[in-house]
Design a protein around this motif. Sequence first.
Motif, PDB file in Angstrom:
ATOM      1  N   MET A 211      -2.164  -3.712 -13.179  1.00 15.08           N
ATOM      2  CA  MET A 211      -2.248  -3.614 -11.754  1.00 15.08           C
ATOM      3  C   MET A 211      -0.674  -3.012 -11.261  1.00 15.08           C
ATOM      4  O   MET A 211      -0.620  -2.487 -10.309  1.00 15.08           O
ATOM      5  N   ALA A 212       0.217  -3.756 -11.956  1.00 17.59           N
ATOM      6  CA  ALA A 212       1.508  -2.865 -11.486  1.00 17.59           C
ATOM      7  C   ALA A 212       1.709  -1.556 -11.550  1.00 17.59           C
ATOM      8  O   ALA A 212       2.226  -0.771 -10.654  1.00 17.59           O
ATOM      9  N   GLY A 213       1.328  -0.994 -12.837  1.00 11.66           N
ATOM     10  CA  GLY A 213       1.307   0.458 -12.907  1.00 11.66           C
ATOM     11  C   GLY A 213       0.522   1.008 -12.024  1.00 11.66           C
ATOM     12  O   GLY A 213       0.836   2.121 -11.463  1.00 11.66           O
ATOM     13  N   TYR A 214      -0.696   0.591 -11.892  1.00 15.24           N
ATOM     14  CA  TYR A 214      -1.707   1.162 -10.793  1.00 15.24           C
ATOM     15  C   TYR A 214      -1.019   1.362  -9.222  1.00 15.24           C
ATOM     16  O   TYR A 214      -1.344   2.138  -8.443  1.00 15.24           O
ATOM     17  N   PHE A 215      -0.318   0.210  -9.044  1.00 14.06           N
ATOM     18  CA  PHE A 215       0.379   0.278  -7.681  1.00 14.06           C
ATOM     19  C   PHE A 215       1.396   1.729  -7.693  1.00 14.06           C
ATOM     20  O   PHE A 215       1.170   2.305  -6.533  1.00 14.06           O
ATOM     21  N   VAL A 216       2.041   1.855  -8.582  1.00 13.04           N
ATOM     22  CA  VAL A 216       2.709   2.903  -8.417  1.00 13.04           C
ATOM     23  C   VAL A 216       2.062   4.137  -8.529  1.00 13.04           C
ATOM     24  O   VAL A 216       2.259   5.220  -7.656  1.00 13.04           O
ATOM     25  N   CYS A 217       0.690   4.325  -9.155  1.00 12.51           N
ATOM     26  CA  CYS A 217       0.104   5.656  -9.176  1.00 12.51           C
ATOM     27  C   CYS A 217      -0.312   5.753  -7.653  1.00 12.51           C
ATOM     28  O   CYS A 217      -0.278   6.855  -7.259  1.00 12.51           O
TER      29      CYS A 217
ATOM     30  N   GLY B 151     -12.280  -3.857 -11.965  1.00 15.24           N
ATOM     31  CA  GLY B 151     -11.683  -2.716 -11.564  1.00 15.24           C
ATOM     32  C   GLY B 151     -11.331  -2.603 -10.208  1.00 15.24           C
ATOM     33  O   GLY B 151     -10.449  -1.808  -9.906  1.00 15.24           O
ATOM     34  N   GLY B 152     -12.245  -3.304  -9.493  1.00 18.97           N
ATOM     35  CA  GLY B 152     -11.964  -3.339  -8.005  1.00 18.97           C
ATOM     36  C   GLY B 152     -10.474  -4.091  -7.790  1.00 18.97           C
ATOM     37  O   GLY B 152      -9.770  -3.697  -6.805  1.00 18.97           O
ATOM     38  N   PHE B 153     -10.062  -5.230  -8.582  1.00 21.08           N
ATOM     39  CA  PHE B 153      -8.842  -5.896  -8.265  1.00 21.08           C
ATOM     40  C   PHE B 153      -7.778  -4.967  -8.699  1.00 21.08           C
ATOM     41  O   PHE B 153      -6.742  -4.750  -7.940  1.00 21.08           O
ATOM     42  N   VAL B 154      -7.930  -4.107  -9.788  1.00 22.94           N
ATOM     43  CA  VAL B 154      -6.804  -3.295 -10.208  1.00 22.94           C
ATOM     44  C   VAL B 154      -6.712  -2.211  -9.278  1.00 22.94           C
ATOM     45  O   VAL B 154      -5.482  -1.730  -8.756  1.00 22.94           O
ATOM     46  N   PHE B 155      -7.612  -1.711  -8.570  1.00 21.08           N
ATOM     47  CA  PHE B 155      -7.741  -0.668  -7.851  1.00 21.08           C
ATOM     48  C   PHE B 155      -6.990  -0.988  -6.531  1.00 21.08           C
ATOM     49  O   PHE B 155      -6.197  -0.414  -5.530  1.00 21.08           O
TER      50      PHE B 155
END
Length: 406
Positions: free
Chosen positions: A221-227, A342-346
């Motif tokens: 989740m932290a990495g996807y925030f940056v994306c 996947g929705g939470f990560v997104f």
Amino acid sequence: MHDPRRLSPVQVLLCGALVVTLSMGIRHGFGLWLQPLTQAHGWTREHFAFAMAVQNLAWGLLGIGAGMLADRFGPYRVLWAGALLYALGLAGMALATQPWLFTLAAGVLIGAAQAGTTYAIVYGVIGRQIEPQRRSWAMGVAAAAGSFGQFLMVPLEGWLIDRLGWQAALLALAAAVLAIGPLALGLREPDFRGGAPLAREQSVAQAVREAFAQRSFQLLMAGYFVCGFQVVFIGVHMPSFLKDQGLGPGVASTALALIGLFNVFGTYAAGALGQRLAKRKILAAIYALRSLAIVTFLALPITPASVYVFAAVMGLLWLSTVPPTNAIVAQIFGVAHLSMLGGFVFFSHQVGSFLGVWLGGLLYDRSGSYDIVWWLAIALGVLAAMVNLPVREAPLPRGPQRAATA
């Protein structure tokens, strides 16, 4: 013998790819409307950027609920609802006369529409219908389709604005996006017909508690925030940044199209490599290379040639995070609640998107430059590369049924 509970893989990939091509392709061109729309209404860039920020936040927040509904009742109804909301939102963008109305249409309605028509929903079908040995590859194919949609749709949207004007162009897209509804028929899973959900070994609450207790889920989740921060800032503000550098609108349209074209190869390669290499290492490399690309771009003179090279490099890295991230979630937690998880990560991705696009407009209006946000994007890319390396990709054991659900 064909399993009657499974759809044809070709059908899943074709229909899923076309849905993502439309839903993602249209949104990738929204930056082309920033200047004509704000100039027509006398609004600031922050007004437009705030609406796009709300869109990304609404997409992420409502994507969790859309994922739950798709996991419970199937993707067909969710995709249809998303297509209708998308059309209403695009029409609202064209007709809004006040910033709050524009934010309601472009932010809330289109954010909700994207929650129901993009990766979380399509990847849920892929996760259930494609065998695990080919899952990462299949997700790469779907992500590559979204990238092709950007390559196809951004020049088309620029052409529509030139030929029809910005308002009529939005209305034309509103009609086109309704094609997602018929395409949803190809993703109507047999196990969900008649509203019959799949059998599950976990409740929604149990699946959520399990996921958030895992450090690897938190790191993803932290990495996807940056994306989200990086790609949405660049996607929305690149046309205005290039105009400030004295380059014409054609350079921006070409750059966005090149990002989409090269992302076709980048996302496919990331999905294919995910079948052979550790996905966490693929993600770390993508984030580190993004920061390096931005530093190099800013250090060199801004010319059409440097813009096109930067766009091509960023295109290879643009959505290439999507297949390995979602494949890791499926690999660790199984596929029964994949759309929801996947929705939470997104959602984390979209919080980053909110900040990237909003800060881009806010800090530009305050300082007259995008420099601060560019350097934030660089620093965050380095951080994301570091946090993805400790991710553990091994499936969580849940007893004898685990193999069947994974």
